[in-house]
Design an enzyme around this catalytic site. Structure first.
Site, PDB file in Angstrom:
ATOM      1  N   ASP A  92       1.009  -1.159   0.189  1.00 29.71           N
ATOM      2  CA  ASP A  92       0.189   0.069  -0.097  1.00 29.71           C
ATOM      3  C   ASP A  92       1.542   1.494  -0.347  1.00 29.71           C
ATOM      4  OD1 ASP A  92      -2.735   1.314   1.880  1.00 29.71           O
ATOM      5  OD2 ASP A  92      -1.859   1.717  -0.087  1.00 29.71           O
ATOM      6  N   ASP A 271      -7.714  -7.799   1.241  1.00 32.31           N
ATOM      7  CA  ASP A 271      -6.433  -7.177   2.592  1.00 32.31           C
ATOM      8  C   ASP A 271      -7.083  -7.125   3.852  1.00 32.31           C
ATOM      9  OD1 ASP A 271      -6.651  -4.445   2.214  1.00 32.31           O
ATOM     10  OD2 ASP A 271      -5.125  -4.992   3.693  1.00 32.31           O
TER      11      ASP A 271
HETATM   12  C1  LIG Z   1      -9.185  -1.199   6.717  1.00 27.19           C
HETATM   13  N1  LIG Z   1     -10.650  -0.252   5.933  1.00 27.19           N
HETATM   14  C2  LIG Z   1      -9.408   0.135   4.828  1.00 27.19           C
HETATM   15  N2  LIG Z   1      -9.761   0.969   4.314  1.00 27.19           N
HETATM   16  C3  LIG Z   1      -9.115   1.451   3.750  1.00 27.19           C
HETATM   17  C4  LIG Z   1      -8.841   2.592   2.754  1.00 27.19           C
HETATM   18  C5  LIG Z   1      -7.467   2.357   2.308  1.00 27.19           C
HETATM   19  C6  LIG Z   1      -7.692   3.395   0.631  1.00 27.19           C
HETATM   20  O1  LIG Z   1      -8.962   4.357   0.160  1.00 27.19           O
HETATM   21  N3  LIG Z   1      -6.760   4.351   0.286  1.00 27.19           N
HETATM   22  C7  LIG Z   1      -4.985   2.709   0.475  1.00 27.19           C
HETATM   23  N4  LIG Z   1      -3.936   3.403  -0.142  1.00 27.19           N
HETATM   24  N5  LIG Z   1      -4.914   2.065   1.372  1.00 27.19           N
HETATM   25  C8  LIG Z   1      -6.866   1.965   2.300  1.00 27.19           C
HETATM   26  C9  LIG Z   1      -6.997   1.170   3.237  1.00 27.19           C
HETATM   27  C10 LIG Z   1      -5.400   0.224   4.149  1.00 27.19           C
HETATM   28  C11 LIG Z   1      -5.706  -1.374   3.116  1.00 27.19           C
HETATM   29  O2  LIG Z   1      -4.679  -2.023   3.589  1.00 27.19           O
HETATM   30  C12 LIG Z   1      -8.480   0.301   4.047  1.00 27.19           C
HETATM   31  N6  LIG Z   1      -8.135  -0.334   5.084  1.00 27.19           N
END
Ligand SMILES: CNc1nc2cc3c(=O)[nH]c(N)nc3c(CCO)c2[nH]1
Length: 376
Positions: A92, A271
């Site tokens: 990420d 994930d």
């Molecule tokens: C636990 N919920 C969650 N919503 C997310 C939403 C996002 C997002 O909108 N953008 C990025 N780059 N990462 C995200 C991640 C980390 C994922 O491991 C998220 N993780």
């Protein structure tokens, strides 16, 4: 990176496929264990490969940039060499983690200024340097630098945030497409759909992301506290716009039930920290339902954690023994519970793949969701 669609479920939008990367094949739908700081917490690479049968794991730009740092990762020859995981890795981009971890941060057009949660030092992440960082980490799939729009938020905030994420995406593509992998293998960049919970913004963002014609697409800005029904409504809308011939990755999702519901909507990759984080406080996902192993009722239950799952950890250790370890705060407790929960998550998506290929996923999903929600 290539994606081959292998089967579509007649009773839903679920599909089974195969993603091929420089480090091997990923069968979809797939769950990706989160390995934030170069490790899936408390789990050996051998267990990931043999017991859990993970096919791809996550790393994180924010954490790895701060510790061990890019110089060490580059000297090691990239993250695959550093932690010994020789299958696919996805990283990420760090935007989300800056918001969830760094106390002080400031969004500007250039990028995001933040203070390290480790030593308070100040840093600036920009679309350009986050691409360079992920080149150095060497993940097979890297994520665009975005803002995960907080929930809830005003329409105007969501609109402005989405447009900034789109401007940052353009800068990510320009930087990524003008640089090479550092370790002799190809990497691919996934853009991320935002737009919060507003249908017109989600449509606009999905159309813009699809127009970038990258090798895969991600759905962001969900699993941030919105009701599950809202998550499903947005995912359904976005999946109807994103191209069918590219994998769709729903970020940060979710519970076993969320995963099955979103597979039915057309999502291929997931994930979530839930299986490992909840394991450490004794919440186990099993084929019979959810168990809080700390509970008195397991004190003298010498049956395996989950006999149906297979895999060494879930069948070799008893519920009573794991309950004892958790109460004794033994290191082994978190290790056993983490391997078990991840084995369950990978088992679940394997079952889903088989059901989709058999054309029986839709009915199976409804029965399974009920069962998974049972609290034992
Ligand atoms: C636990 N919920 C969650 N919503 C997310 C939403 C996002 C997002 O909108 N953008 C990025 N780059 N990462 C995200 C991640 C980390 C994922 O491991 C998220 N993780």
């Amino acid at each position: 990176m290539t994606f081959e669609l292998q089967a579509q479920d007649p009773g839903s939008n679920a599909r089974a496929g195969k993603v091929t990367t420089a480090h091997g094949v990923i069968e979809t739908p797939i769950f990706m264990p989160v390995g934030t700081a170069a490790t899936v917490k408390a789990v050996h690479q051998r267990e990931l490969k043999e017991d859990i049968q993970a096919q791809i794991i996550l790393g994180n730009t924010y954490h790895l940039y701060l510790r061990p740092g890019l110089d060490i990762l580059e000297k090691a020859g990239g993250l695959h060499k550093f932690n010994g995981w020789d299958k696919p890795i996805l990283t990420d981009s760090g935007g989300y983690q800056v918001f969830s971890l760094s106390g002080t941060r400031k969004i500007i057009e250039e990028g995001v200024k933040f203070k390290s949660h480790i030593d308070g030092s100040t840093h600036l992440f920009t679309p350009e340097n986050v691409m360079d960082t992920q080149r150095t980490i060497g993940a097979d799939i890297i994520m665009a630098f975005d803002e995960c729009t907080p929930y809830p938020c005003e329409y105007d905030y969501a609109k402005n945030s989405m447009h900034r994420t789109h401007r940052w995406l353009k800068r990510c593509c320009e930087r990524f497409d003008s640089t090479e992998g550092k370790y002799g293998f190809d990497q691919t960049l996934f853009p991320i759909v935002q737009g919060s919970t507003f249908r017109d913004l989600r449509t606009q963002s999905a159309e813009y992301i699809a127009s970038m014609n990258r090798e895969g697409n991600a759905i962001g800005g969900l699993s941030v506290g919105e009701p599950a029904e809202m998550m499903y409504e947005m995912t359904d809308l976005v999946c109807s716009i994103l191209p069918k011939d590219k994998p769709r990755y729903l970020m940060g999702v979710g519970t076993p039930a969320n995963i099955l519901e979103n597979i039915a909507l057309g999502v291929d990759m997931f994930d979530c920290v839930l299986p490992t984080r909840n394991a450490r406080n004794g919440m186990l996902f099993t084929t019979q339902g959810i168990i809080n192993i700390r509970n008195q009722r397991w004190k003298d239950d010498f049956s395996p954690i989950d006999a149906e799952l297979g895999g060494y950890t879930s069948t070799f250790y008893s519920k009573a023994y794991l309950r004892h370890l958790i109460h004794a705060q033994e290191y082994l407790a978190g290790m056993i519970a983490s391997v078990h929960n991840l084995t369950f998550y990978l088992w679940l998506v394997k079952q889903a793949r088989e059901q989709i290929k058999a054309g029986t996923f839709a009915a199976w999903k409804n029965v399974m969701v009920e069962k998974l929600m049972t609290r034992l």
